[in-house]
Write an enzyme that holds these catalytic residues in place. Structure first.
Site, short mmCIF file in Angstrom:
data_model
loop_
_atom_site.label_atom_id
_atom_site.label_comp_id
_atom_site.label_asym_id
_atom_site.label_seq_id
_atom_site.Cartn_x
_atom_site.Cartn_y
_atom_site.Cartn_z
N CYS A 1 0.60 -1.02 -0.18
CA CYS A 1 -0.08 -0.08 0.09
C CYS A 1 0.86 1.15 0.02
CB CYS A 1 -0.80 -0.05 1.27
SG CYS A 1 -1.41 -1.75 1.77
N ARG B 1 6.48 -11.31 5.80
CA ARG B 1 6.00 -10.77 7.01
C ARG B 1 6.36 -11.89 8.02
NH1 ARG B 1 -0.32 -9.94 5.33
NH2 ARG B 1 0.04 -8.25 3.64
N GLN C 1 1.26 -10.92 -3.64
CA GLN C 1 -0.02 -10.56 -3.25
C GLN C 1 -0.58 -10.09 -4.73
OE1 GLN C 1 -0.36 -7.99 0.05
NE2 GLN C 1 -1.85 -9.44 0.96
N ASP D 1 -2.49 -7.48 -5.61
CA ASP D 1 -2.98 -6.13 -4.83
C ASP D 1 -3.35 -5.44 -6.10
OD1 ASP D 1 -2.97 -6.19 -2.30
OD2 ASP D 1 -0.81 -5.54 -1.78
N HIS E 1 -4.68 -1.14 -5.93
CA HIS E 1 -5.17 0.18 -5.29
C HIS E 1 -6.02 0.98 -6.11
CE1 HIS E 1 -1.92 -1.35 -2.91
NE2 HIS E 1 -2.64 -1.42 -1.67
N LYS F 1 -13.13 -3.56 6.18
CA LYS F 1 -12.93 -4.56 4.81
C LYS F 1 -13.98 -5.50 4.52
CE LYS F 1 -9.63 -7.54 7.60
NZ LYS F 1 -8.45 -8.25 7.84
N HIS G 1 -8.20 -0.70 -1.01
CA HIS G 1 -7.32 -1.82 -1.24
C HIS G 1 -7.75 -3.11 -1.67
CE1 HIS G 1 -4.47 0.78 1.59
NE2 HIS G 1 -5.86 1.29 1.54
#
Length: 641
Positions: free
Chosen positions: A338, A367, A385, A387, A389, A469, A515
């Site tokens: 992000c 992580r 991921q 991802d 945005h 979320k 997100h």
């Protein structure tokens, strides 16, 4: 006099205090005996709880959603009771309810054996059949500490010291006299051990006290409990089937990936596994291009200052890998994509005419997960991921949410998932931003789902620290639930990074940031796919869609020509041209769950055909190359083989 209101609106009047059980008995003696506990004014309490003021009352029987949790929690205490009976020197620690069951941690000078589990389970049944009364009393902190010290349970005394001062301390006791067992617990519990009928101990594992590696290692006994033997048997059957589908075993058997001790939580992808990975990427890239996304990429390592601005340093530091350079700068491997995305948005002035901007990134994130939590592809430290945005105006926010939800549901169907649950996770305690901002964001998600007539459940307090979320939960072929995709709406990160666009009135405004991850982690989604399909992936996903097998050396050249022809059409084809018996090769590649085996001998070579066997030992006979091409060019929207 006080009034008790029931769920159907009926109001009962009473002159003197009565227990939940006694109130239930005034309705029906049979109902009273079936009552395990009760919901009194929104709090779950024991059946023995006295009511002496006006209250709303819901009786909890085995038909109530809370009943199974109470049964499992009570069975955990039954487990501890049995262990203390058989192993008096064992110390008991904690025994919470978990998904589909419970566990209890013990300190014992020797390791539990499989034979011990059999004996413990037998003792549990004996205690349950004895119909022991379960009672509780509230005691002072000093009294509780003195009691557990007197019986040598030092873990319990440590737990008591961590209970907040304003929280009552309860001791629950099963049975009476020397055969009784008393434990520290908030409750509630079933009123008697006779309500614990269907349970099974599953395994023993190691666990650190309080989950900290610097503490002593305990022994954790896992179990499961259900309303009935029928439900228990069905669960054990699912467990057996899940064992056969374990992606770690299938990943090794199908030569897809492996793990190494020197890189815990990181995947070593083999050629076939990497082909599967890239197939997923290609599929998602096509979907995102059709949906108006542009693909970007951001650095893997960024300065600490970026993570301080985003709030990750304050809220997620314990899960981040960091390093310090010789010039004393501190960097972190990105745990999220992000902040890098916002930095991209901030590069160059944006107009309201540019919005919405949809940036997609297949970003590698890192992580820290405790070693004990790592689990094949399902829980790793290094993963990708899918991802995206989305930057939009507040007016565009709901429509963008609807578009994302529709895309998520469409994609999951392509992979064979029809049963999809949606959860809305709302503001947590450790959030950033104002309540007014959170109201706007939560309403946007609710309105989007309501306008699409989609059912959802609430997860209060489970949102990200920067925004609420949606979580999309897939139910697989054997009834297990997997949380995969997410959609988060966020006004807080744009605020923290001073992101803005030029509005129509020439003022500068904050964009809303959505997100979005559809697979979530590609690694985990591949693990789910392997288990859902038991390794027999659909033709369009299979790393090898067909293998050509020659009967003898005389057919090698023809086999090679088939491979070349099919590969030229973009199909994933290999060949097994070894000098082995054909039945041996057929069996070996059937175990590899290859969708199609293409067998060539004299007849096939002479007729320019191929003998085709489909997965599942289906003989499709002799087919032309054109027909085989049609079989293998199957798309996600076609019926999957």
């Amino acid at each position: 006099m006080f009034n008790v209101k029931l769920p159907d609106g009926k109001i009962l009047n009473f002159e003197a205090p009565l227990s939940v059980y006694e109130i239930a008995k005034t309705i029906s003696p049979r109902l009273a005996e079936a009552t395990l506990a009760a919901d009194v004014n929104g709090t779950i309490v024991d059946r023995s709880t006295l009511i002496n003021t006006d209250a709303q009352l819901t009786l909890i029987t085995d038909k109530n959603s809370h009943a199974l949790e109470i049964i499992r929690h009570s069975t955990a205490h039954l487990l501890a009771h049995a262990v203390k009976h058989l192993f008096p020197t064992a110390q008991v620690t904690i025994g919470p309810v978990i998904e589909d069951g419970f566990y209890y941690d013990f300190a014992l000078e020797r390791s539990f054996t499989p034979e011990d589990l059999v004996a413990i389970e037998a003792k549990m049944h004996e205690l349950a059949n004895a119909n022991m009364n379960v009672s509780h009393r509230v005691v002072s902190r000093a009294e509780a500490i003195d009691y557990f010290k007197s019986i040598g349970e030092h873990y319990k005394t440590e737990l008591i010291s961590s209970i907040p001062e304003n929280e009552p301390i309860k001791l629950y006791t099963e049975g009476e006299g020397t055969s009784s067992f008393t434990d520290l617990c908030r409750g509630p519990h079933v009123p008697s051990t006779q309500y614990l009928k269907a349970f099974k101990l599953l395994k023993v594992a190691g666990a650190y006290w309080r989950g900290k590696s610097e503490n002593e290692m305990l022994q954790r006994i896992y179990g499961t409990a259900w309303h009935s033997q029928k439900e228990l048997d069905a669960y054990l059957t699912r467990l057996e089937e899940a064992g056969k589908r374990d992606h770690r075993k299938l990943g090794a058997a199908l030569d897809l990936f492996h793990f190494e001790e020197f890189a815990p939580g990181a995947v070593f992808w083999h050629p076939k596994g990497w082909t599967l990975f890239q197939t997923l990427l290609g599929y998602m890239r096509t979907k995102q291009t059709e949906g108006g996304y542009t693909e970007v990429n951001t650095p893997d390592v960024m300065d600490r200052s970026l993570w301080e601005i985003s709030g990750h340093w304050q809220n997620y530091r314990q899960n981040m890998f960091t390093t310090q350079t010789e010039d004393d700068r501190v960097f972190a491997l990105k745990p999220m994509n992000c902040p890098g995305s916002v930095s991209l948005f901030n590069h160059g002035l944006k107009s309201y005419r540019d919005l919405p901007i949809r940036m997609a990134e297949f970003g590698k994130v890192h992580r820290y997960e405790p070693s004990g939590a790592l689990h094949g592809l399902m829980r790793v430290r290094h993963f990708t991921q899918d991802d995206a945005h989305i930057y939009c105006t507040e007016e565009q926010m709901e429509d963008e949410c609807r578009t994302v939800v529709a895309l998520v549901l469409e994609i999951y169907k392509d992979f064979g998932f029809e049963d999809i649950r949606i959860k809305l996770s709302t503001r947590p305690d450790n959030r950033i931003g104002t309540d007014e901002t959170w109201d706007i964001l939560e309403d946007a998600l609710k309105n989007a789902l309501n306008s699409m007539s989609l059912d959802y459940s609430l997860n209060p307090g489970e949102g990200a620290f920067y925004g609420p979320k949606l979580e999309f939960v897939l139910r697989d072929a054997i009834g297990r639930d997997w949380q995969c995709g997410t959609l988060q709406v966020d006004l807080n990160l744009p605020e923290r990074f001073n992101a803005h666009y030029v509005a129509e009135d020439n003022t500068r405004k904050r964009p809303v940031m959505l997100h979005r991850a559809l697979f979530g982690s590609l690694e985990r989604f591949i693990g789910i796919l392997i288990e859902h399909h038991a390794g027999a992936l659909p033709v369009w996903l299979a790393p090898i869609q067909a293998t050509v097998l020659n009967i003898s050396d005389a057919h090698i050249d023809y086999a090679k020509s088939i491979v070349k022809e099919l590969q030229s059409k973009g199909l994933r084809i290999d060949a097994d041209l070894r000098n082995e018996k054909i039945n041996y090769k057929i069996r070996e590649h059937s175990l590899q769950k290859t969708p199609y085996l293409l067998i060539v001998g004299d007849q096939e070579r002479d007729n320019n055909t191929v003998a085709v066997r489909a997965r599942g030992n289906q003989n499709l006979g002799a087919l032309s190359l054109a027909a085989i091409t049609s079989l293998l060019e199957i798309s996600p929207k076609s019926p999957v083989a």
